[in-house]
Design an enzyme around this catalytic site. Structure first.
Site, short mmCIF file in Angstrom:
data_model
loop_
_atom_site.label_atom_id
_atom_site.label_comp_id
_atom_site.label_asym_id
_atom_site.label_seq_id
_atom_site.Cartn_x
_atom_site.Cartn_y
_atom_site.Cartn_z
CG ASP A 46 -5.98 5.20 28.46
OD1 ASP A 46 -6.93 5.98 28.65
OD2 ASP A 46 -6.12 3.96 28.34
CE1 TYR A 51 -7.07 -1.91 29.69
CE2 TYR A 51 -5.60 -0.03 29.80
CZ TYR A 51 -6.73 -0.64 29.29
OH TYR A 51 -7.50 0.03 28.38
CE LYS A 76 -9.38 3.31 29.65
NZ LYS A 76 -7.98 2.92 29.91
CG HIS A 109 -12.69 -0.38 31.18
ND1 HIS A 109 -11.49 -0.89 31.64
CD2 HIS A 109 -12.54 -0.28 29.84
CE1 HIS A 109 -10.68 -1.09 30.62
NE2 HIS A 109 -11.29 -0.72 29.52
#
Length: 282
Positions: A46, A51, A76, A109
């Site tokens: 994930d 990120y 996401k 997200h």
């Protein structure tokens, strides 16, 4: 780890119930951490545009010598990419960073109801395009409340396959989970051990001692028996392995109830309120 259950999604596909999360793993460290997770046996990773480490995830899969079909990859949409053309461009960038022609699951997200005129439905319609052309095998959302999901239902033909939400014993988030169960939306739990806070709880430590398990294993097992998909994060190989050893024991009904009784409602929430959260990275 071939005994990891596969959870059925409403689009006919399945998702491994246990995965490996890369939130807050530095981009430079991601490939090594994911490669170790894959060596241990994880097959569900994930990540997210936010990120900044999608490239490391893709590199790890290649370095591990695994066929792309063997690894379930989620990413996401960044909060800055909600407008339709931005969503399309950023999704292309995600595929390029991962080095693949598809993701197994792509999520919005955050709903950001106070941004973009509150129009997350048009963003969702773009994700429907990705599903239609096969570049996203499944699509879903993250941090959506029932009212947000109702807006999607009015403005589209596609029910999200999953809703990834904060959920842990201190914040069970059962209203959102119940909506998902009623409408065939699988719940994924982020912060499943409350960022470590629940691990010292006397109820949890007593259960762990009685069962000869770690507190983290007990809490993750509670999630699995509730039907949640979980993806704990750790850069420690020993902790990665520990977090995967969840399928040779079970919690009885009273133990499940004792952990569920730790719920503090919104007072236990660690993350922001999805109804007001509006952070967009510059």
């Amino acid at each position: 780890m071939s005994n990891i259950p596969a959870v059925a999604l409403n689009d006919g596909s399945t998702i491994p119930q246990l995965g490996f999360g890369v939130y807050q793993i530095a981009p430079a460290d991601t490939a090594g951490a994911v490669r170790k997770a894959l060596e241990i046996g994880y097959r569900h990773i994930d990540t997210a545009q936010m990120y900044g480490n999608e490239q490391g995830v893709g590199q790890a899969i290649r370095d591990a010598g695994l066929d792309r079909s063997e690894v379930y990859v989620t990413s996401k949409l960044n909060n800055s990419n909600h407008e339709p053309e931005a969503a399309r461009r950023s999704f292309d960038a995600t595929l390029q960073a991962l080095g693949t022609d598809h993701v197994d699951l792509f999520l919005i997200h955050w709903p950001l109801p106070t941004r973009y005129g509150g129009d997350f439905v048009s963003t969702w319609n773009v994700l429907e395009e990705f599903a239609a052309d096969g570049r996203a095998r499944s699509i879903g959302v993250s941090n959506f409340q029932p009212a947000h999901l109702e807006a999607l239902a009015r403005g589209s033909r596609t029910v999200p396959a999953v809703n990834q939400i904060e959920a842990h014993p201190y914040y069970a988030n059962d209203e959102v989970r119940a909506y998902g169960l009623q409408h065939g939306i699988v719940t994924e739990a982020w912060a499943p051990i409350a960022q470590g806070r629940v691990l010292a709880d006397p109820t949890v430590t007593a259960i762990a001692a009685r069962l000869g398990r770690t507190p983290a294993q007990v809490v993750l097992r509670w999630h699995l028996q509730r039907g949640d998909v979980v993806f704990p994060k750790s850069v420690s190989p020993a902790r990665m392995r520990e977090n995967s050893e969840l399928f040779d024991f079970a919690l009885d009904g009273q133990t499940m109830a004792d952990i569920s009784a730790l719920d503090r409602g919104v007072a236990g929430r660690l993350g922001p309120d999805p109804d007001t959260f509006d952070w967009v990275p510059g």
